[in-house]
Design an enzyme around this catalytic site. Structure first.
Site, PDB file in Angstrom:
ATOM      1  N   GLN A  60     -43.966  26.008 -15.239  1.00 54.30           N
ATOM      2  CA  GLN A  60     -44.956  25.475 -14.295  1.00 54.30           C
ATOM      3  C   GLN A  60     -45.650  24.290 -14.969  1.00 54.30           C
ATOM      4  O   GLN A  60     -45.958  24.332 -16.150  1.00 54.30           O
ATOM      5  CB  GLN A  60     -45.980  26.577 -13.995  1.00 54.30           C
ATOM      6  CG  GLN A  60     -47.434  26.131 -13.828  1.00 54.30           C
ATOM      7  CD  GLN A  60     -47.668  25.418 -12.512  1.00 54.30           C
ATOM      8  OE1 GLN A  60     -46.996  25.702 -11.525  1.00 54.30           O
ATOM      9  NE2 GLN A  60     -48.613  24.491 -12.496  1.00 54.30           N
ATOM     10  N   THR A  61     -45.901  23.242 -14.203  1.00 53.08           N
ATOM     11  CA  THR A  61     -46.682  22.139 -14.755  1.00 53.08           C
ATOM     12  C   THR A  61     -47.327  21.332 -13.642  1.00 53.08           C
ATOM     13  O   THR A  61     -46.836  21.292 -12.531  1.00 53.08           O
ATOM     14  CB  THR A  61     -45.798  21.212 -15.616  1.00 53.08           C
ATOM     15  OG1 THR A  61     -46.564  20.075 -16.010  1.00 53.08           O
ATOM     16  CG2 THR A  61     -44.583  20.735 -14.864  1.00 53.08           C
ATOM     17  N   ARG A  62     -48.453  20.718 -13.987  1.00 53.84           N
ATOM     18  CA  ARG A  62     -49.056  19.750 -13.079  1.00 53.84           C
ATOM     19  C   ARG A  62     -49.226  18.426 -13.809  1.00 53.84           C
ATOM     20  O   ARG A  62     -50.015  17.580 -13.432  1.00 53.84           O
ATOM     21  CB  ARG A  62     -50.390  20.268 -12.541  1.00 53.84           C
ATOM     22  CG  ARG A  62     -51.406  20.548 -13.610  1.00 53.84           C
ATOM     23  CD  ARG A  62     -52.651  21.189 -13.038  1.00 53.84           C
ATOM     24  NE  ARG A  62     -53.376  21.911 -14.038  1.00 53.84           N
ATOM     25  CZ  ARG A  62     -54.418  21.421 -14.716  1.00 53.84           C
ATOM     26  NH1 ARG A  62     -54.855  20.212 -14.496  1.00 53.84           N
ATOM     27  NH2 ARG A  62     -55.031  22.162 -15.613  1.00 53.84           N
ATOM     28  N   HIS A 121     -43.969  15.451 -21.283  1.00 54.93           N
ATOM     29  CA  HIS A 121     -44.092  14.854 -22.612  1.00 54.93           C
ATOM     30  C   HIS A 121     -43.159  15.611 -23.545  1.00 54.93           C
ATOM     31  O   HIS A 121     -42.617  16.647 -23.184  1.00 54.93           O
ATOM     32  CB  HIS A 121     -45.536  14.924 -23.095  1.00 54.93           C
ATOM     33  CG  HIS A 121     -46.477  14.233 -22.164  1.00 54.93           C
ATOM     34  ND1 HIS A 121     -46.298  12.918 -21.792  1.00 54.93           N
ATOM     35  CD2 HIS A 121     -47.565  14.666 -21.502  1.00 54.93           C
ATOM     36  CE1 HIS A 121     -47.257  12.581 -20.947  1.00 54.93           C
ATOM     37  NE2 HIS A 121     -48.039  13.619 -20.744  1.00 54.93           N
ATOM     38  N   HIS A 152     -43.632  19.344 -23.961  1.00 56.71           N
ATOM     39  CA  HIS A 152     -43.076  20.217 -22.913  1.00 56.71           C
ATOM     40  C   HIS A 152     -41.579  20.402 -23.105  1.00 56.71           C
ATOM     41  O   HIS A 152     -41.040  21.489 -22.936  1.00 56.71           O
ATOM     42  CB  HIS A 152     -43.317  19.630 -21.520  1.00 56.71           C
ATOM     43  CG  HIS A 152     -44.753  19.371 -21.222  1.00 56.71           C
ATOM     44  ND1 HIS A 152     -45.200  18.186 -20.692  1.00 56.71           N
ATOM     45  CD2 HIS A 152     -45.844  20.148 -21.407  1.00 56.71           C
ATOM     46  CE1 HIS A 152     -46.509  18.254 -20.553  1.00 56.71           C
ATOM     47  NE2 HIS A 152     -46.923  19.416 -20.977  1.00 56.71           N
ATOM     48  N   GLY A 201     -48.411  28.439 -21.527  1.00 54.59           N
ATOM     49  CA  GLY A 201     -48.976  27.661 -22.624  1.00 54.59           C
ATOM     50  C   GLY A 201     -50.403  28.091 -22.899  1.00 54.59           C
ATOM     51  O   GLY A 201     -50.935  28.987 -22.247  1.00 54.59           O
ATOM     52  N   ARG A 202     -51.013  27.460 -23.886  1.00 57.59           N
ATOM     53  CA  ARG A 202     -52.430  27.724 -24.119  1.00 57.59           C
ATOM     54  C   ARG A 202     -53.218  27.095 -22.989  1.00 57.59           C
ATOM     55  O   ARG A 202     -52.877  26.033 -22.491  1.00 57.59           O
ATOM     56  CB  ARG A 202     -52.854  27.113 -25.464  1.00 57.59           C
ATOM     57  CG  ARG A 202     -52.238  27.871 -26.592  1.00 57.59           C
ATOM     58  CD  ARG A 202     -52.653  27.463 -27.983  1.00 57.59           C
ATOM     59  NE  ARG A 202     -53.722  26.492 -28.115  1.00 57.59           N
ATOM     60  CZ  ARG A 202     -54.290  26.221 -29.287  1.00 57.59           C
ATOM     61  NH1 ARG A 202     -53.921  26.847 -30.375  1.00 57.59           N
ATOM     62  NH2 ARG A 202     -55.236  25.316 -29.369  1.00 57.59           N
ATOM     63  N   ASP A 203     -54.263  27.769 -22.556  1.00 56.49           N
ATOM     64  CA  ASP A 203     -55.133  27.277 -21.487  1.00 56.49           C
ATOM     65  C   ASP A 203     -54.360  26.921 -20.209  1.00 56.49           C
ATOM     66  O   ASP A 203     -54.678  25.949 -19.536  1.00 56.49           O
ATOM     67  CB  ASP A 203     -55.958  26.076 -21.967  1.00 56.49           C
ATOM     68  CG  ASP A 203     -57.219  25.885 -21.110  1.00 56.49           C
ATOM     69  OD1 ASP A 203     -57.664  26.879 -20.500  1.00 56.49           O
ATOM     70  OD2 ASP A 203     -57.726  24.755 -21.035  1.00 56.49           O
ATOM     71  N   HIS A 204     -53.353  27.715 -19.900  1.00 51.91           N
ATOM     72  CA  HIS A 204     -52.564  27.523 -18.679  1.00 51.91           C
ATOM     73  C   HIS A 204     -53.497  27.549 -17.454  1.00 51.91           C
ATOM     74  O   HIS A 204     -54.294  28.473 -17.305  1.00 51.91           O
ATOM     75  CB  HIS A 204     -51.531  28.651 -18.570  1.00 51.91           C
ATOM     76  CG  HIS A 204     -50.582  28.529 -17.416  1.00 51.91           C
ATOM     77  ND1 HIS A 204     -49.243  28.276 -17.580  1.00 51.91           N
ATOM     78  CD2 HIS A 204     -50.778  28.604 -16.083  1.00 51.91           C
ATOM     79  CE1 HIS A 204     -48.655  28.217 -16.396  1.00 51.91           C
ATOM     80  NE2 HIS A 204     -49.574  28.407 -15.467  1.00 51.91           N
TER      81      HIS A 204
END
Ligand SMILES: [Zn+2]
Length: 380
Positions: free
Chosen positions: A188-190, A194, A197, A282-285
């Site tokens: 998942q990403t917004r 980079h 990732h 990830g951290r702080d997802h």
């Protein structure tokens, strides 16, 4: 799998009937939720939440039947709209004036300031309006309509925004099976892609059969990089740096809620519905500002038995390029000091792009930086 999309004669009949029904105009979050429910991405939800599901979700992260569920999915309307709607009534859910779905209103219940504040505290862990998810919650109507939905038409976004990447859970499950993937990790990403990732994705891909890159394309807060620019960055890098038979790109039509740990769990459960067996956390997802602790989004997965979650989290540290290591690493694998690391925050990236500066090659592949620069220039 839930499938609430009507087809053929059935759809035509319901659509015709819906023309006579009371109309509710959906906001962008409700439009996203409608698509997710109809396609089965939020299975086992078959509609917008009723009171028992809503309350248990807020207080215990479960539906009334005990199924693990971390985010409320509600249809909120203004009091003056709700006053004409009765329980048991069928209504039409619309995008502007176009009917998209029929809903059977099973329940109507208050969504006043006190209830919203309780939801904010439990779900977002804050009642502050400076939190974008809380601000959005407070802006929503004062009455909730709960009940099953049936989709009769596609929203404009479904027709025009990445239609070729808007795979439903039934479709992705078939695509994974056709490729022979028995284990699939969802990402998942917004954000644009980079090298950090890429490192996480490829590390995960060493362990499982397939990688499902699933960027969120529903509404995000102001300042986030637009979805079309992000998708273009993915398509660019996939072409040259990823094994085509082990990666699938799709888009996740959800809106961002910025609820940190609760939303991380929500994102994971939705990806389980798409057929993923693993999910990168990830951290702080899904976090925003300083509202959540660094590992909260990973730790929430330990609060429940793994069979309740049904998808395995891959918990990752932040990754970055280390000059001494000469590659992308994480704090877990690199023994060097921070001064050897090349890391940019999302804010720094956006500022550089706005100034028209190329991002460092160690941080973003030049092909991607170019797409981002051009994309951001077009946005100005
Ligand atoms: Zn190092």
């Amino acid at each position: 799998m839930v499938d609430r999309m009507l087809r053929g004669e059935m759809r035509d009949a319901v659509r015709e009937r819906a023309e006579q029904m009371t109309r509710i105009r959906l906001d962008s979050m409700a439009l996203s939720d409608l698509e997710l429910i109809a396609s089965g991405a939020l299975s086992p939800l078959t509609g917008f939440m009723r009171k028992a599901d809503y309350e248990r979700c807020v207080d215990e992260m479960r539906l009334s039947n005990g199924v693990l569920w971390s985010m409320p999915v509600t249809l909120a309307v203004d009091q003056d709209v709700a006053v004409d709607i009765e329980e048991g009534q069928e209504i039409a859910l619309c995008e502007d004036d176009r009917v998209l779905a029929m809903m059977e209103v099973a329940e109507k219940f208050p969504y006043d300031r006190k209830i919203k504040r309780h939801e904010a505290q439990e779900v977002y862990r804050t009642t502050e309006e400076t939190h974008p998810g809380v601000a959005q919650l407070y802006r929503r109507g004062d009455v909730v309509l709960g009940g099953d939905i049936w989709l009769v038409d596609w929203s404009t976004a479904m027709k025009t925004e990445f239609p070729e990447l808007r795979h439903t859970p039934a479709q992705t499950r078939r695509m994974f099976a056709r490729r022979g993937w028995r284990s699939v990790v969802g990402f998942q990403t917004r954000n644009p892609i980079h090298r950090a990732h890429e490192y996480l994705q490829k590390t995960a891909l060493e362990i499982v059969d397939g990688l499902f890159i699933h960027p969120l394309v529903g509404e995000t807060k102001e300042g986030d990089i637009p979805a079309d620019v992000r998708i273009a960055s993915y398509q660019t890098i996939l072409r040259d740096y990823y094994p085509v038979d082990r990666v699938l790109l799709g888009v996740f039509p959800a809106a961002m809620r910025y609820a940190g740990p609760r939303e991380a769990l929500f994102h994971a459960i939705a990806r389980k519905n798409y057929g993923c067996t693993h999910f990168i956390v990830g951290r702080d997802h899904a976090g925003v500002g300083d509202y959540y602790g660094t590992y909260d989004a990973q730790d929430i997965f330990d609060q429940f038995p793994s069979e309740d979650i049904g998808i395995v989290p891959f918990k990752f540290e932040y990754a970055f390029f280390c000059k001494k290591c000469g590659g992308v690493v994480s704090a877990k694998t690199c023994p060097h000091d921070q001064e050897d690391w090349i890391y940019l925050s999302g804010t720094q990236v956006r500022e550089m792009l706005r100034r028209g500066e190329m991002l460092p090659e160690e941080f973003t592949r030049p092909e991607v930086a170019k797409v981002l620069l051009e994309g951001m220039r077009d946005c100005e």
